[in-house]
Design an enzyme around this catalytic site. Structure first.
Site, PDB file in Angstrom:
ATOM      1  N   GLY A  54      14.614 -54.107   4.688  1.00 34.57           N
ATOM      2  CA  GLY A  54      16.148 -54.739   4.373  1.00 34.57           C
ATOM      3  C   GLY A  54      16.368 -55.981   4.815  1.00 34.57           C
ATOM      4  O   GLY A  54      17.500 -56.200   5.451  1.00 34.57           O
ATOM      5  N   SER A  60      20.511 -56.993   9.122  1.00 32.88           N
ATOM      6  CA  SER A  60      19.488 -58.008   9.423  1.00 32.88           C
ATOM      7  C   SER A  60      19.876 -59.361   9.453  1.00 32.88           C
ATOM      8  O   SER A  60      19.494 -60.232  10.385  1.00 32.88           O
ATOM      9  CB  SER A  60      18.319 -57.965   8.327  1.00 32.88           C
ATOM     10  OG  SER A  60      17.804 -56.651   8.197  1.00 32.88           O
ATOM     11  N   VAL A 172      16.684 -47.229  11.137  1.00 35.10           N
ATOM     12  CA  VAL A 172      18.159 -47.340  10.827  1.00 35.10           C
ATOM     13  C   VAL A 172      18.844 -46.895   9.567  1.00 35.10           C
ATOM     14  O   VAL A 172      19.846 -46.421   9.468  1.00 35.10           O
ATOM     15  CB  VAL A 172      18.556 -48.792  11.173  1.00 35.10           C
ATOM     16  CG1 VAL A 172      20.101 -49.141  11.099  1.00 35.10           C
ATOM     17  CG2 VAL A 172      17.938 -49.329  12.578  1.00 35.10           C
ATOM     18  N   GLY A 173      17.977 -47.000   8.528  1.00 33.26           N
ATOM     19  CA  GLY A 173      18.491 -46.614   7.104  1.00 33.26           C
ATOM     20  C   GLY A 173      18.748 -45.163   7.101  1.00 33.26           C
ATOM     21  O   GLY A 173      18.190 -44.341   7.668  1.00 33.26           O
ATOM     22  N   ASN A 174      20.046 -45.012   6.623  1.00 31.71           N
ATOM     23  CA  ASN A 174      20.530 -43.347   6.760  1.00 31.71           C
ATOM     24  C   ASN A 174      19.848 -42.531   5.531  1.00 31.71           C
ATOM     25  O   ASN A 174      19.625 -43.168   4.477  1.00 31.71           O
ATOM     26  CB  ASN A 174      21.904 -43.323   6.556  1.00 31.71           C
ATOM     27  CG  ASN A 174      22.504 -43.838   7.946  1.00 31.71           C
ATOM     28  OD1 ASN A 174      22.005 -43.255   8.911  1.00 31.71           O
ATOM     29  ND2 ASN A 174      23.577 -44.499   8.136  1.00 31.71           N
ATOM     30  N   ASP A 202      26.395 -45.256  18.036  1.00 33.33           N
ATOM     31  CA  ASP A 202      27.394 -44.098  18.413  1.00 33.33           C
ATOM     32  C   ASP A 202      27.721 -44.113  19.869  1.00 33.33           C
ATOM     33  O   ASP A 202      28.998 -43.915  20.231  1.00 33.33           O
ATOM     34  CB  ASP A 202      26.872 -42.713  17.934  1.00 33.33           C
ATOM     35  CG  ASP A 202      26.253 -42.736  16.605  1.00 33.33           C
ATOM     36  OD1 ASP A 202      27.154 -43.049  15.511  1.00 33.33           O
ATOM     37  OD2 ASP A 202      25.248 -42.729  16.097  1.00 33.33           O
ATOM     38  N   HIS A 230      22.748 -38.475  13.372  1.00 36.22           N
ATOM     39  CA  HIS A 230      23.560 -39.476  13.025  1.00 36.22           C
ATOM     40  C   HIS A 230      24.452 -39.228  11.924  1.00 36.22           C
ATOM     41  O   HIS A 230      24.277 -39.839  10.795  1.00 36.22           O
ATOM     42  CB  HIS A 230      22.811 -40.993  12.842  1.00 36.22           C
ATOM     43  CG  HIS A 230      23.651 -42.080  12.588  1.00 36.22           C
ATOM     44  ND1 HIS A 230      24.682 -42.572  13.541  1.00 36.22           N
ATOM     45  CD2 HIS A 230      23.898 -42.522  11.530  1.00 36.22           C
ATOM     46  CE1 HIS A 230      25.230 -43.353  12.677  1.00 36.22           C
ATOM     47  NE2 HIS A 230      24.984 -43.590  11.671  1.00 36.22           N
TER      48      HIS A 230
HETATM   49  C1  LMR Z   1      27.630 -46.405  10.610  1.00 37.80           C
HETATM   50  O1  LMR Z   1      27.804 -45.342  11.509  1.00 37.80           O
HETATM   51  O2  LMR Z   1      28.544 -46.984  10.715  1.00 37.80           O
HETATM   52  C2  LMR Z   1      26.739 -46.188   9.322  1.00 37.80           C
HETATM   53  O3  LMR Z   1      25.647 -45.386   9.726  1.00 37.80           O
HETATM   54  C3  LMR Z   1      27.311 -45.714   8.113  1.00 37.80           C
HETATM   55  C4  LMR Z   1      26.557 -45.512   6.973  1.00 37.80           C
HETATM   56  O4  LMR Z   1      26.622 -44.368   6.400  1.00 37.80           O
HETATM   57  O5  LMR Z   1      26.013 -46.589   6.530  1.00 37.80           O
END
Ligand code: LMR
Length: 390
Positions: A54, A60, A172-174, A202, A230
């Site tokens: 990414g 990035s 990191v990607g959700n 968080d 997360h």
């Molecule tokens: C965040 O916590 O700001 C991101 O993970 C939100 C997202 O869904 O991209």
């Protein structure tokens, strides 16, 4: 014949997409200290390779310049950046590499760009897996798990085949916890303990809100744990947190605020940001990735800890094994970590931690086929993901 930087550029400065057997490269600086200021480089560590997926995205765009400047891995750590993009982003990726070049960062020794994970991840010491598709309008949680899970299964296989066996992987990607689990399952050559999913953002959000409420500077807030996923089931732990070395609950003597305002505010802050920006957080995410890496490559302050989502195998809190779950961790600074034992888990925390654990077990079931396990049933998951990008 000695190669000069210009020669390299001539050799490698081909339009992205045209190279066949090497990662697409914009420029390569030779790591040859012989004609440099020897005083400056004598004590530098051996170069490390950092792969970033990414790489043409917003996160990035903040993170790469921090890494290249030395802020993340230290002022004596030269780095090679290996940037992974997609077919759609490959020209933008050349722009990213050009900007990195124009910064004249002394520690940045190499930048390679490419769209094939098997080439870009070769010999990587770190893989920062940022690239993932954002949830589009109307897309269900299961759709996102499936779509992004496929990407992370492929990247796990690539890491397994070509990265260093010691490679540390930060997802990191959700949905990042389950993506990390999928990646791990597809990379059996790598130690499970080398995989992390990012919950440092968080933690940072929680520290800031506690500091604001207490009327103190956020540097004085410590021992903040994010438990679990997360997602909106995450549990920001005010029970064990400290402010100025005192128990947070003594400094903020307002249980109602801690339970009913602070907790949901942290759980949903990413969603609120998407509503305001029309896209996910980027700068603060990049800062928190830098913080998460620094937490692993520098010794943790005595008595403190940090949050990162790691494999639950053998954890001291009775969380079921085989999940990537955020917990309190410490590091001696060599890139490894240990889970901090002995935090007080009261009924309020236990009930909520359980909910996040159940959610992650449900997610794991949904992606069993991507982990090489047959027969996983996908329960109907309560929608705890953040809203899709607009
Ligand atoms: C965040 O916590 O700001 C991101 O993970 C939100 C997202 O869904 O991209």
């Amino acid at each position: 014949m000695e190669k000069k930087r210009g020669d390299w550029q001539k050799a490698r400065n081909t339009p992205a997409g045209k190279e066949t057997n090497a990662p697409l490269g914009v420029f390569v600086l030779e790591y040859d200290a012989s004609n440099e200021d020897v005083e400056k480089t004598r004590n530098w560590k051996p170069i490390i390779k950092i792969a970033v997926s990414g790489a043409a995205g917003m996160i990035s765009n903040h993170l790469l310049f921090k890494i290249a400047s030395g802020e993340v891995f230290g002022p004596d750590q030269p780095v090679a950046l290996r940037l992974l993009g997609s077919e759609r982003s490959q020209v933008a990726l050349e722009g990213v590499a050009m900007e990195l070049e124009d910064c004249l960062f002394p520690l940045l020794r190499e930048v390679d760009i490419g769209i094939d994970a098997r080439k870009v991840f070769e010999d990587a010491d770190w893989a920062l897996l940022i690239g993932a598709k954002p949830r589009g309008p109307g897309m269900e949680r299961g759709d996102l798990l499936e779509m992004n899970g496929g990407i992370f299964a492929e990247q796990g296989k690539a890491l397994n085949d070509v990265a260093k066996k010691t490679c540390k992987v930060m997802v990191v990607g959700n949905p990042c916890n389950t993506n990390a689990l999928i990646c791990m399952a597809n990379a059996p050559n790598l130690d499970k303990r080398n995989f992390h999913a990012l919950t440092r953002l968080d933690e940072n959000r929680a520290k800031c809100q506690l500091a604001l409420k207490a009327g103190v500077f956020y540097e004085t807030v410590s021992n903040v744990t994010i438990w679990g996923n997360h997602s909106t089931t995450q549990v920001p732990d005010f029970v064990n947190a400290k402010i100025g070395g005192e128990r947070c609950t003594d400094v903020i003597d307002d249980q109602g605020w801690l339970e009913n305002d602070f907790t949901p505010a942290i759980q949903t802050r990413g969603g609120l940001l998407i509503k305001k920006w029309g896209r996910s957080s980027a700068a603060s995410t990049a800062v928190s990735i830098a913080d998460a890496i620094k937490a692993l490559v520098t010794p943790t302050k005595e008595g403190d800890w940090f949050s990162t989502a790691v494999i639950t195998d053998g954890n001291p809190y009775g969380i079921q094994e085989g999940l990537v779950f955020s917990m309190p961790c410490r590091s001696n600074g060599d890139g490894s970590y240990e889970i901090v034992e002995g935090l007080k888990i009261n009924d309020w925390l236990r009930e909520r931690i359980k909910k996040s654990e159940e959610e992650l077990a449900g997610e794991r079931s949904c992606v069993a086929h991507l982990m090489g396990v047959s027969g996983g049933a996908c329960p109907i998951l309560e929608d705890t993901l953040l809203p899709g990008e607009m």
